[in-house]
Design a protein around this motif. Structure first.
Motif, PDB file in Angstrom:
ATOM      1  N   THR A   1       3.987   1.745   2.250  1.00  0.00           N
ATOM      2  CA  THR A   1       5.190   2.436   1.780  1.00  0.00           C
ATOM      3  C   THR A   1       4.886   3.858   1.332  1.00  0.00           C
ATOM      4  O   THR A   1       3.729   4.223   1.102  1.00  0.00           O
ATOM      5  N   SER A   2       5.956   4.624   1.225  1.00  0.00           N
ATOM      6  CA  SER A   2       5.926   5.914   0.551  1.00  0.00           C
ATOM      7  C   SER A   2       7.319   6.122  -0.005  1.00  0.00           C
ATOM      8  O   SER A   2       8.304   5.805   0.668  1.00  0.00           O
ATOM      9  N   ILE A   3       7.402   6.640  -1.210  1.00  0.00           N
ATOM     10  CA  ILE A   3       8.737   6.877  -1.777  1.00  0.00           C
ATOM     11  C   ILE A   3       9.456   7.975  -0.987  1.00  0.00           C
ATOM     12  O   ILE A   3      10.650   8.149  -1.113  1.00  0.00           O
ATOM     13  N   HIS A   4       8.692   8.700  -0.142  1.00  0.00           N
ATOM     14  CA  HIS A   4       9.308   9.759   0.672  1.00  0.00           C
ATOM     15  C   HIS A   4       9.645   9.278   2.075  1.00  0.00           C
ATOM     16  O   HIS A   4      10.056  10.067   2.912  1.00  0.00           O
TER      17      HIS A   4
ATOM     18  N   ILE B   1       2.010  -8.778 -18.279  1.00  0.00           N
ATOM     19  CA  ILE B   1       1.827  -9.098 -16.870  1.00  0.00           C
ATOM     20  C   ILE B   1       0.678  -8.288 -16.261  1.00  0.00           C
ATOM     21  O   ILE B   1       0.075  -8.674 -15.273  1.00  0.00           O
ATOM     22  N   ARG B   2       0.342  -7.191 -16.876  1.00  0.00           N
ATOM     23  CA  ARG B   2      -0.782  -6.391 -16.389  1.00  0.00           C
ATOM     24  C   ARG B   2      -2.100  -7.126 -16.500  1.00  0.00           C
ATOM     25  O   ARG B   2      -3.057  -6.809 -15.815  1.00  0.00           O
ATOM     26  N   GLU B   3      -2.124  -8.095 -17.402  1.00  0.00           N
ATOM     27  CA  GLU B   3      -3.373  -8.829 -17.607  1.00  0.00           C
ATOM     28  C   GLU B   3      -3.493 -10.025 -16.674  1.00  0.00           C
ATOM     29  O   GLU B   3      -4.425 -10.803 -16.770  1.00  0.00           O
TER      30      GLU B   3
ATOM     31  N   PRO C   1      -2.624  -1.117 -10.910  1.00  0.00           N
ATOM     32  CA  PRO C   1      -3.140  -0.165 -11.884  1.00  0.00           C
ATOM     33  C   PRO C   1      -2.168   0.999 -12.111  1.00  0.00           C
ATOM     34  O   PRO C   1      -1.228   1.197 -11.340  1.00  0.00           O
ATOM     35  N   SER C   2      -2.437   1.730 -13.162  1.00  0.00           N
ATOM     36  CA  SER C   2      -1.593   2.860 -13.527  1.00  0.00           C
ATOM     37  C   SER C   2      -1.629   3.929 -12.435  1.00  0.00           C
ATOM     38  O   SER C   2      -2.675   4.217 -11.869  1.00  0.00           O
ATOM     39  N   GLY C   3      -0.455   4.483 -12.139  1.00  0.00           N
ATOM     40  CA  GLY C   3      -0.395   5.641 -11.246  1.00  0.00           C
ATOM     41  C   GLY C   3      -0.223   5.335  -9.776  1.00  0.00           C
ATOM     42  O   GLY C   3      -0.113   6.260  -8.962  1.00  0.00           O
ATOM     43  N   VAL C   4      -0.182   4.065  -9.389  1.00  0.00           N
ATOM     44  CA  VAL C   4      -0.056   3.742  -7.966  1.00  0.00           C
ATOM     45  C   VAL C   4       1.374   3.875  -7.458  1.00  0.00           C
ATOM     46  O   VAL C   4       1.611   3.915  -6.252  1.00  0.00           O
ATOM     47  N   GLY C   5       2.346   3.914  -8.394  1.00  0.00           N
ATOM     48  CA  GLY C   5       3.735   4.156  -8.000  1.00  0.00           C
ATOM     49  C   GLY C   5       4.677   2.968  -8.169  1.00  0.00           C
ATOM     50  O   GLY C   5       5.734   2.931  -7.535  1.00  0.00           O
ATOM     51  N   LYS C   6       4.329   2.032  -9.043  1.00  0.00           N
ATOM     52  CA  LYS C   6       5.190   0.862  -9.259  1.00  0.00           C
ATOM     53  C   LYS C   6       6.586   1.282  -9.705  1.00  0.00           C
ATOM     54  O   LYS C   6       7.595   0.892  -9.116  1.00  0.00           O
ATOM     55  N   THR C   7       6.640   2.080 -10.772  1.00  0.00           N
ATOM     56  CA  THR C   7       7.930   2.508 -11.308  1.00  0.00           C
ATOM     57  C   THR C   7       8.691   3.348 -10.295  1.00  0.00           C
ATOM     58  O   THR C   7       9.896   3.171 -10.105  1.00  0.00           O
ATOM     59  N   SER C   8       7.972   4.246  -9.611  1.00  0.00           N
ATOM     60  CA  SER C   8       8.620   5.104  -8.611  1.00  0.00           C
ATOM     61  C   SER C   8       9.256   4.266  -7.506  1.00  0.00           C
ATOM     62  O   SER C   8      10.371   4.555  -7.062  1.00  0.00           O
ATOM     63  N   LEU C   9       8.558   3.249  -7.037  1.00  0.00           N
ATOM     64  CA  LEU C   9       9.089   2.405  -5.968  1.00  0.00           C
ATOM     65  C   LEU C   9      10.356   1.684  -6.426  1.00  0.00           C
ATOM     66  O   LEU C   9      11.365   1.678  -5.720  1.00  0.00           O
TER      67      LEU C   9
ATOM     68  N   ILE D   1       0.875  -1.181   0.000  1.00  0.00           N
ATOM     69  CA  ILE D   1       0.000   0.000   0.000  1.00  0.00           C
ATOM     70  C   ILE D   1       0.906   1.222   0.000  1.00  0.00           C
ATOM     71  O   ILE D   1       1.588   1.515   0.991  1.00  0.00           O
ATOM     72  N   ASN D   2       0.921   1.909  -1.119  1.00  0.00           N
ATOM     73  CA  ASN D   2       1.881   2.999  -1.339  1.00  0.00           C
ATOM     74  C   ASN D   2       1.219   4.370  -1.139  1.00  0.00           C
ATOM     75  O   ASN D   2       0.015   4.469  -0.939  1.00  0.00           O
ATOM     76  N   LYS D   3       2.040   5.392  -1.219  1.00  0.00           N
ATOM     77  CA  LYS D   3       1.623   6.804  -1.074  1.00  0.00           C
ATOM     78  C   LYS D   3       1.054   7.086   0.319  1.00  0.00           C
ATOM     79  O   LYS D   3       0.109   7.875   0.467  1.00  0.00           O
ATOM     80  N   MET D   4       1.601   6.421   1.330  1.00  0.00           N
ATOM     81  CA  MET D   4       1.109   6.624   2.689  1.00  0.00           C
ATOM     82  C   MET D   4       1.331   8.057   3.164  1.00  0.00           C
ATOM     83  O   MET D   4       0.643   8.529   4.075  1.00  0.00           O
ATOM     84  N   ASP D   5       2.278   8.766   2.534  1.00  0.00           N
ATOM     85  CA  ASP D   5       2.502  10.171   2.915  1.00  0.00           C
ATOM     86  C   ASP D   5       1.285  11.039   2.610  1.00  0.00           C
ATOM     87  O   ASP D   5       1.120  12.117   3.186  1.00  0.00           O
ATOM     88  N   LEU D   6       0.410  10.560   1.722  1.00  0.00           N
ATOM     89  CA  LEU D   6      -0.786  11.334   1.373  1.00  0.00           C
ATOM     90  C   LEU D   6      -1.956  11.059   2.328  1.00  0.00           C
ATOM     91  O   LEU D   6      -2.972  11.754   2.281  1.00  0.00           O
TER      92      LEU D   6
HETATM   93  N1  LIG Z   1       2.989  11.348  -2.758  1.00  0.00           N
HETATM   94  C1  LIG Z   1       3.464  10.258  -3.359  1.00  0.00           C
HETATM   95  N2  LIG Z   1       3.493  10.191  -4.694  1.00  0.00           N
HETATM   96  C2  LIG Z   1       3.988   9.059  -5.271  1.00  0.00           C
HETATM   97  C3  LIG Z   1       4.474   7.974  -4.511  1.00  0.00           C
HETATM   98  N3  LIG Z   1       4.883   7.004  -5.365  1.00  0.00           N
HETATM   99  C4  LIG Z   1       4.664   7.469  -6.590  1.00  0.00           C
HETATM  100  N4  LIG Z   1       4.124   8.711  -6.570  1.00  0.00           N
HETATM  101  C5  LIG Z   1       3.726   9.537  -7.726  1.00  0.00           C
HETATM  102  O1  LIG Z   1       2.636   8.929  -8.390  1.00  0.00           O
HETATM  103  C6  LIG Z   1       2.700   9.140  -9.800  1.00  0.00           C
HETATM  104  C7  LIG Z   1       2.655   7.813 -10.547  1.00  0.00           C
HETATM  105  O2  LIG Z   1       3.793   7.039 -10.231  1.00  0.00           O
HETATM  106  P1  LIG Z   1       4.369   5.920 -11.181  1.00  0.00           P
HETATM  107  O3  LIG Z   1       5.558   5.343 -10.517  1.00  0.00           O
HETATM  108  O4  LIG Z   1       4.526   6.426 -12.565  1.00  0.00           O
HETATM  109  O5  LIG Z   1       3.158   4.866 -11.175  1.00  0.00           O
HETATM  110  P2  LIG Z   1       3.075   3.455 -11.937  1.00  0.00           P
HETATM  111  O6  LIG Z   1       2.323   2.560 -11.043  1.00  0.00           O
HETATM  112  O7  LIG Z   1       4.410   3.002 -12.360  1.00  0.00           O
HETATM  113  O8  LIG Z   1       2.158   3.837 -13.179  1.00  0.00           O
HETATM  114  P3  LIG Z   1       2.166   3.191 -14.655  1.00  0.00           P
HETATM  115  O9  LIG Z   1       3.556   3.289 -15.187  1.00  0.00           O
HETATM  116  O10 LIG Z   1       1.184   4.008 -15.419  1.00  0.00           O
HETATM  117  O11 LIG Z   1       1.704   1.774 -14.485  1.00  0.00           O
HETATM  118  C8  LIG Z   1       3.997   9.908 -10.028  1.00  0.00           C
HETATM  119  O12 LIG Z   1       3.672  11.267 -10.162  1.00  0.00           O
HETATM  120  C9  LIG Z   1       4.806   9.664  -8.778  1.00  0.00           C
HETATM  121  O13 LIG Z   1       5.692  10.707  -8.472  1.00  0.00           O
HETATM  122  C10 LIG Z   1       4.440   8.088  -3.080  1.00  0.00           C
HETATM  123  O14 LIG Z   1       4.848   7.198  -2.315  1.00  0.00           O
HETATM  124  N5  LIG Z   1       3.925   9.248  -2.566  1.00  0.00           N
END
Ligand SMILES: Nc1nc2c(ncn2[C@@H]2O[C@H](COP(=O)(O)OP(=O)(O)OP(=O)(O)O)[C@@H](O)[C@H]2O)c(=O)[nH]1
Ligand SMILES: [Zn+2]
Length: 302
Positions: A157-160, A236-238, A182-190, A126-131
């Motif tokens: 988790t939170s990337i911060h 793998i998304r499917e 799903p898209s935008g949850v932060g997979k790549t960022s993590l 469970i990501n983006k806990m900072d929010l």
């Molecule tokens: N506040 C906050 N923002 C985050 C965190 N992790 C990722 N983000 C933001 O969320 C947005 C989406 O992150 P991505 O890493 O692109 O998400 P993804 O799951 O890889 O998305 P897809 O590539 O579309 O599948 C970016 O703007 C990140 O900076 C977090 O822990 N906290």
């Protein structure tokens, strides 16, 4: 003979990581294809193989070690003609964010069923806990209790938040993992936070493989600095529900295993049938509402 791991395939060439610096480009002798002609790809990314070396520095695959698990492109696990996406996974990580986008318990539960069916150990992130505000934090704690009680690994988790990234790092070290969500949850960022060279590695491999044919449909394993690999594949998304009979679905819900033994009908789907042990357990509060709800939703989609 050298043992190695197939980390990428271009259709006719397999890139084998033997732990040495250089990846050995290898071919599969024709006899394997004849023997396993039912399978689209007799060798999957993730397979452990034994190689003999040729004079030109390429390898010949002599033996494929038995797979401990594998996931397929279509929902046809165990059937002939299926395409294996990746094999020998140590973990499948389902990523959800506490908000932006909103957390979906149904997504987690569906994913857990698929993991149970494929025999791949799951990790819930469970990501983006900072929010999260106090409500979000309480909700995440509730989910942590729920899934831990069911025997699943779950982390917030939170990337911060360095400590949480450390915890994830520890979990992933020396494992072959896949990230799904799903898209935008932060997979790549993590992954980028864990391994700052990740983006670069993904791009480098892409450029290289674009010269080959059919590469886009194949998975690849990208090594992590900390040891281990992350599976990178579009398909793998499917990662969806495998072929499951309606009466079987509850076998993949650990909390339903005991209650289902008290159902009157052996093929009970725990939906409308009378004298149902699972419905009873739900009414008594022994099965979480969100889980029973996910179960019914999945049942409907089968
Ligand atoms: N506040 C906050 N923002 C985050 C965190 N992790 C990722 N983000 C933001 O969320 C947005 C989406 O992150 P991505 O890493 O692109 O998400 P993804 O799951 O890889 O998305 P897809 O590539 O579309 O599948 C970016 O703007 C990140 O900076 C977090 O822990 N906290
Ligand atoms: Zn029942």
């Amino acid at each position: 003979m050298i043992k190695g791991r197939v980390i990428q395939s271009t259709g006719s060439w397999y890139h084998v990581d033997t732990g040495e610096e250089k990846i050995i480009e290898s071919r599969l002798p024709g006899r394997f294809r004849l023997k396993e002609q039912q399978v689209t790809n007799p060798i999957a990314v993730g397979d452990w193989v034994d190689l003999s070396m040729n004079e030109d520095g390429t390898g010949s695959i002599e033996h494929i070690h038995e797979r401990k698990n594998y996931i397929t492109r279509q929902a046809t696990h165990g059937k002939r003609g299926e395409q294996i996406l990746v094999s020998n996974l140590d973990a499948a990580c389902v990523v959800q964010s506490i908000k932006k986008p909103k957390l979906k318990e149904g997504f987690i539960d569906r994913f857990l069923v698929t993991c149970e069916a494929y025999e791949v150990p799951p990790l819930i992130i469970i990501n983006k806990m900072d929010l999260a505000k106090s409500g979000g934090i309480a909700f995440a704690e509730e989910l942590t209790d729920l899934y831990q009680d069911l025997g699943y690994s779950i982390i917030t988790t939170s990337i911060h938040d360095e400590a949480s990234v450390e915890e994830l790092k520890e979990f992933l070290t020396d494992k072959t993992s896949a990230f799904i969500g799903p898209s935008g949850v932060g997979k790549t960022s993590l992954i980028n936070t864990i391994d700052p060279a990740w983006d670069f590695k993904v791009a480098a491999v892409s450029d290289y493989s674009n010269k080959g044919k059919h590469t886009t449909t194949f998975a690849r394993l990208i090594p992590l600095e900390i040891g281990g690999y992350i599976a990178d594949t579009p398909g793998i998304r499917e990662f969806g529900l495998v072929d499951i009979e309606p009466w079987e679905l509850s076998l993949y819900f650990p909390e339903m295993l005991e209650p289902r033994q008290h159902c009157k009908f052996h093929n009970c789907t725990h939906h409308h049938e009378p004298k149902c042990g699972v419905a009873e357990a739900f009414e008594n509060g022994e099965i979480a509402a969100s889980r029973y709800h996910s179960y019914l939703n999945m049942l409907e989609s089968l």
